[in-house]
Design a protein around this motif. Structure first.
Motif, PDB file in Angstrom:
ATOM      1  N   TRP A  52      24.837  -5.918  -7.035  1.00 39.66           N
ATOM      2  CA  TRP A  52      23.885  -5.747  -8.135  1.00 39.66           C
ATOM      3  C   TRP A  52      24.463  -4.789  -9.175  1.00 39.66           C
ATOM      4  N   ALA A  53      25.124  -3.745  -8.696  1.00 39.67           N
ATOM      5  CA  ALA A  53      25.804  -2.768  -9.555  1.00 39.67           C
ATOM      6  C   ALA A  53      26.741  -1.954  -8.678  1.00 39.67           C
ATOM      7  N   CYS A  54      27.668  -1.259  -9.303  1.00 37.56           N
ATOM      8  CA  CYS A  54      28.525  -0.285  -8.616  1.00 37.56           C
ATOM      9  C   CYS A  54      28.211   1.091  -9.189  1.00 37.56           C
ATOM     10  N   GLU A  55      27.832   2.018  -8.326  1.00 40.18           N
ATOM     11  CA  GLU A  55      27.612   3.384  -8.775  1.00 40.18           C
ATOM     12  C   GLU A  55      28.963   4.086  -8.803  1.00 40.18           C
ATOM     13  N   VAL A  56      29.370   4.514  -9.990  1.00 36.76           N
ATOM     14  CA  VAL A  56      30.724   5.056 -10.147  1.00 36.76           C
ATOM     15  C   VAL A  56      30.754   6.461 -10.739  1.00 36.76           C
ATOM     16  N   TRP A  57      29.594   7.001 -11.137  1.00 39.39           N
ATOM     17  CA  TRP A  57      29.622   8.221 -11.956  1.00 39.39           C
ATOM     18  C   TRP A  57      28.319   8.971 -11.794  1.00 39.39           C
ATOM     19  N   GLY A  58      28.255  10.167 -12.370  1.00 43.10           N
ATOM     20  CA  GLY A  58      27.042  10.973 -12.310  1.00 43.10           C
ATOM     21  C   GLY A  58      27.007  11.842 -11.069  1.00 43.10           C
ATOM     22  N   LEU A  93      21.678  10.361 -13.094  1.00 43.56           N
ATOM     23  CA  LEU A  93      21.432  11.317 -14.174  1.00 43.56           C
ATOM     24  C   LEU A  93      20.220  12.158 -13.817  1.00 43.56           C
ATOM     25  N   ARG A  94      20.383  13.497 -13.827  1.00 45.98           N
ATOM     26  CA  ARG A  94      19.294  14.387 -13.423  1.00 45.98           C
ATOM     27  C   ARG A  94      18.350  14.714 -14.578  1.00 45.98           C
ATOM     28  N   GLY A  95      17.934  13.721 -15.320  1.00 46.78           N
ATOM     29  CA  GLY A  95      16.999  13.954 -16.410  1.00 46.78           C
ATOM     30  C   GLY A  95      17.524  14.991 -17.386  1.00 46.78           C
ATOM     31  N   GLN A  96      16.708  16.000 -17.674  1.00 50.46           N
ATOM     32  CA  GLN A  96      17.097  17.050 -18.626  1.00 50.46           C
ATOM     33  C   GLN A  96      18.241  17.916 -18.079  1.00 50.46           C
ATOM     34  N   ASN A  97      18.506  17.853 -16.764  1.00 55.27           N
ATOM     35  CA  ASN A  97      19.660  18.559 -16.173  1.00 55.27           C
ATOM     36  C   ASN A  97      20.968  17.816 -16.400  1.00 55.27           C
ATOM     37  N   LEU A  98      20.880  16.537 -16.790  1.00 59.86           N
ATOM     38  CA  LEU A  98      22.066  15.674 -16.965  1.00 59.86           C
ATOM     39  C   LEU A  98      22.883  15.635 -15.673  1.00 59.86           C
ATOM     40  N   VAL A  99      24.111  16.163 -15.709  1.00 56.57           N
ATOM     41  CA  VAL A  99      24.926  16.232 -14.489  1.00 56.57           C
ATOM     42  C   VAL A  99      25.287  17.685 -14.185  1.00 56.57           C
ATOM     43  N   VAL A 123      23.667   1.116 -16.095  1.00 56.15           N
ATOM     44  CA  VAL A 123      22.404   1.417 -15.413  1.00 56.15           C
ATOM     45  C   VAL A 123      22.289   2.928 -15.260  1.00 56.15           C
ATOM     46  N   PHE A 124      21.214   3.498 -15.768  1.00 51.37           N
ATOM     47  CA  PHE A 124      20.983   4.933 -15.675  1.00 51.37           C
ATOM     48  C   PHE A 124      19.871   5.188 -14.662  1.00 51.37           C
ATOM     49  N   ARG A 125      20.262   5.698 -13.490  1.00 54.89           N
ATOM     50  CA  ARG A 125      19.275   6.100 -12.483  1.00 54.89           C
ATOM     51  C   ARG A 125      18.849   7.524 -12.834  1.00 54.89           C
ATOM     52  N   VAL A 126      17.689   7.649 -13.438  1.00 52.38           N
ATOM     53  CA  VAL A 126      17.229   8.942 -13.956  1.00 52.38           C
ATOM     54  C   VAL A 126      16.204   9.535 -12.995  1.00 52.38           C
ATOM     55  N   PHE A 127      16.452  10.773 -12.559  1.00 53.13           N
ATOM     56  CA  PHE A 127      15.490  11.442 -11.677  1.00 53.13           C
ATOM     57  C   PHE A 127      15.267  12.868 -12.124  1.00 53.13           C
ATOM     58  N   ASP A 128      14.192  13.442 -11.627  1.00 49.39           N
ATOM     59  CA  ASP A 128      13.896  14.851 -11.873  1.00 49.39           C
ATOM     60  C   ASP A 128      13.532  15.484 -10.542  1.00 49.39           C
ATOM     61  N   ALA A 129      14.038  16.686 -10.298  1.00 48.22           N
ATOM     62  CA  ALA A 129      13.851  17.328  -8.999  1.00 48.22           C
ATOM     63  C   ALA A 129      12.386  17.591  -8.672  1.00 48.22           C
ATOM     64  N   ASN A 131       9.933  15.570  -9.876  1.00 45.31           N
ATOM     65  CA  ASN A 131       9.211  14.340 -10.224  1.00 45.31           C
ATOM     66  C   ASN A 131       8.298  14.563 -11.428  1.00 45.31           C
ATOM     67  N   ASP A 132       8.739  15.439 -12.345  1.00 40.90           N
ATOM     68  CA  ASP A 132       8.024  15.658 -13.595  1.00 40.90           C
ATOM     69  C   ASP A 132       8.697  14.778 -14.644  1.00 40.90           C
ATOM     70  N   PHE A 133       8.082  13.651 -14.936  1.00 41.22           N
ATOM     71  CA  PHE A 133       8.739  12.652 -15.764  1.00 41.22           C
ATOM     72  C   PHE A 133       8.801  13.031 -17.240  1.00 41.22           C
ATOM     73  N   ARG A 134       8.196  14.141 -17.616  1.00 45.80           N
ATOM     74  CA  ARG A 134       8.408  14.644 -18.979  1.00 45.80           C
ATOM     75  C   ARG A 134       9.884  14.983 -19.178  1.00 45.80           C
ATOM     76  N   ASN A 135      10.562  15.314 -18.078  1.00 47.73           N
ATOM     77  CA  ASN A 135      11.994  15.632 -18.166  1.00 47.73           C
ATOM     78  C   ASN A 135      12.873  14.393 -18.335  1.00 47.73           C
ATOM     79  N   PHE A 136      12.253  13.207 -18.339  1.00 41.35           N
ATOM     80  CA  PHE A 136      12.985  11.956 -18.589  1.00 41.35           C
ATOM     81  C   PHE A 136      12.996  11.577 -20.056  1.00 41.35           C
ATOM     82  N   GLU A 137      12.024  12.069 -20.805  1.00 38.46           N
ATOM     83  CA  GLU A 137      11.681  11.459 -22.088  1.00 38.46           C
ATOM     84  C   GLU A 137      12.869  11.309 -23.035  1.00 38.46           C
TER      85      GLU A 137
END
Length: 467
Positions: A52-58, A93-99, A123-129, A131-137
């Motif tokens: 489906w995809a290869c995770e290669v980074w982040g 990608l750690r949301g507002q933390n980036l990497v 594909v950007f798998r975006v998460f926040d530690a 789970n405050d999705f305001r940090n995704f915006e």
């Protein structure tokens, strides 16, 4: 004999697989030390598998590459794209933390995500530690602007032995999934960083998600507890769309389940992955030729390749190693059991954050200090940041007494608290970074390395220029 339709439902479809060998596989097992040159021998054939995809980074790759491997992290996706041309590239990608390990200003987030799109991330798998999705915006805005795939991610966590209780119950996860769907998530990922999801919880959660939201569901877990493959089986029965796996040399232990037995297990069923078992076994054998060079990085202090302790204390593997190192420095490893007992108290006082980077480190370090120096006698800057709201909104309220202690500033003062999107309190950073790094940061990519990691980024740029 059980009919496959009785197990998988009336209209099952092939189970898709995302390969994590080139990112989380070696991050989990080998401290993210795999060099790009060692990925190339398997890259072309990896593209033929039909992942489906290869995770290669982040994740930690960006940090480790420039700090320890002396490689330009921006070059890895570019190089791999020459060999992997059909399969989409994914990154964590750690949301507002980036990497990195703190929240960065919006201008840094926009510049980073734009550049990540440019170098080949699909594909950007975006998460926040928290789970405050305001940090995704901000990051999601840029992902969407570039026409890329936004995978909204929920960090899976527990306070009980199984899913449930007053915090991380089924309703919590369904509500988070509905929020991600409203944000425009193309897929939704349940990210189980500690390998805690039990098989029947996986079945219940995936079944409910499939009934509640429309985006495809992906499950990411780790083999740490030994339950991961069983959980994938039950998730597949519940209709999960994609699961994460690594090639066998970089699987199991604290990594993902191995792809080869997953392919074999579903072969001939309505959820057959369609992956050629001979091909992935061949790739594993090819990977073994370079994997042997990294064997010294494996944790060989125990015979067991799983951590049965995590079934009891629920502390992720990476967090454990940090705790042990911290206690070693204080000549207090013998007090590790006290730290395990303290972690739930510290975590609850700080609003019950999921234990994932960076909150796992924050809770862990504070728990060690609470054991060695007395509860809340010394407070880290990062702990104060959690209490101030600088990381986002915690899943449960803060302990009022701890809140008062942590926010006390001198005799009369008090540190300010915020209940806004954390990015809203950060001033733009890129102009200052550009002014400060003129002598050694030659490109936008260099400046972004230095924006995220000022000291090691400078060292990387200077060392490269001397070569």
């Amino acid at each position: 004999m059980t009919n496959d339709k009785d197990v998988f439902g009336p209209q099952p479809k092939p189970l898709a697989v995302m390969d994590t060998t080139l990112r989380d596989g070696h991050q989990s097992l080998l401290a993210t030390r795999m060099k790009t040159e060692d990925m190339i021998p398997i890259a072309e054939r990896l593209d033929e598998v039909g992942y489906w995809a290869c995770e290669v980074w982040g994740g930690a790759t960006f940090d480790t590459m420039h700090r320890f491997l002396k490689e330009d992290p921006w070059e890895r996706p570019r190089v791999l794209k020459k060999y992997i041309k059909k399969t989409p590239f994914s990154m964590l990608l750690r949301g507002q933390n980036l990497v990195g390990y703190r929240n960065y200003a919006d201008d840094v987030v926009r510049a980073f995500v734009d550049k990540a799109c440019e170098v080949g991330i699909d594909v950007f798998r975006v998460f926040d530690a928290l789970n405050d999705f305001r940090n995704f915006e901000t990051s999601v805005e840029v992902v969407k602007k570039n026409g890329k795939h936004f995978q909204g991610t929920i960090c899976y966590s527990l306070t009980e032995r199984r899913m449930g209780g007053p915090v991380f119950n089924l309703e919590y996860y369904l509500e988070k999934a509905k929020q991600l769907e409203a944000m425009g998530a193309d897929t939704i990922c349940v990210k189980d960083m500690a390998g805690l999801i039990a098989p029947y919880d996986a079945y219940e959660l995936v079944s409910a998600l499939k009934k509640t939201v429309k985006p495809p569901i992906q499950l990411h877990t780790h083999y740490t507890s030994g339950m991961a493959s069983m959980s994938y089986l039950k998730a597949a029965e519940a209709g999960v769309d994609v699961v994460d796996c690594s090639l066998a040399p970089f699987a199991l232990r604290t990594g993902q389940p191995a792809v080869e037995p997953i392919v074999a297990a579903f072969q001939g069923t309505p959820r057959d992955t369609g992956i050629n078992l001979n091909l992935v076994v061949e790739l594993s054998q090819k990977l073994e030729e370079v994997a042997v060079n990294y064997k010294k990085l494996l944790d060989d202090t125990k015979m067991a390749v799983i951590d049965t302790g995590v079934l009891l204390h629920q502390v992720p593997g990476g967090m454990i190693s940090n705790l042990v190192n911290q206690l070693k420095e204080q000549k207090a490893v013998h007090r590790l059991h006290e730290v395990y007992e303290e972690i739930p108290h510290t975590r609850k006082a700080l609003g019950t954050p999921p234990l994932v980077t960076p909150t796992s480190q924050i809770v862990g370090v504070q728990a060690v200090m609470n054991v060695l120096l007395g509860r809340w006698k010394v407070v880290t800057k990062e702990t104060r940041g959690i209490v101030q709201g600088l990381y986002g909104r915690t899943p449960t309220p803060l302990d009022p007494e701890v809140e008062q202690i942590v926010l006390k500033k001198g005799k009369e003062g008090r540190y300010e608290q915020y209940d806004v999107r954390p990015g809203d309190v950060l001033e733009p950073e890129m102009a200052k970074v550009q002014a400060d790094t003129t002598e050694y940061a030659k490109t936008d990519e260099d400046r972004l390395i230095c924006a995220l990691f000022p000291q090691t980024g400078k060292q990387f740029c200077l060392a490269r220029d001397e070569e």
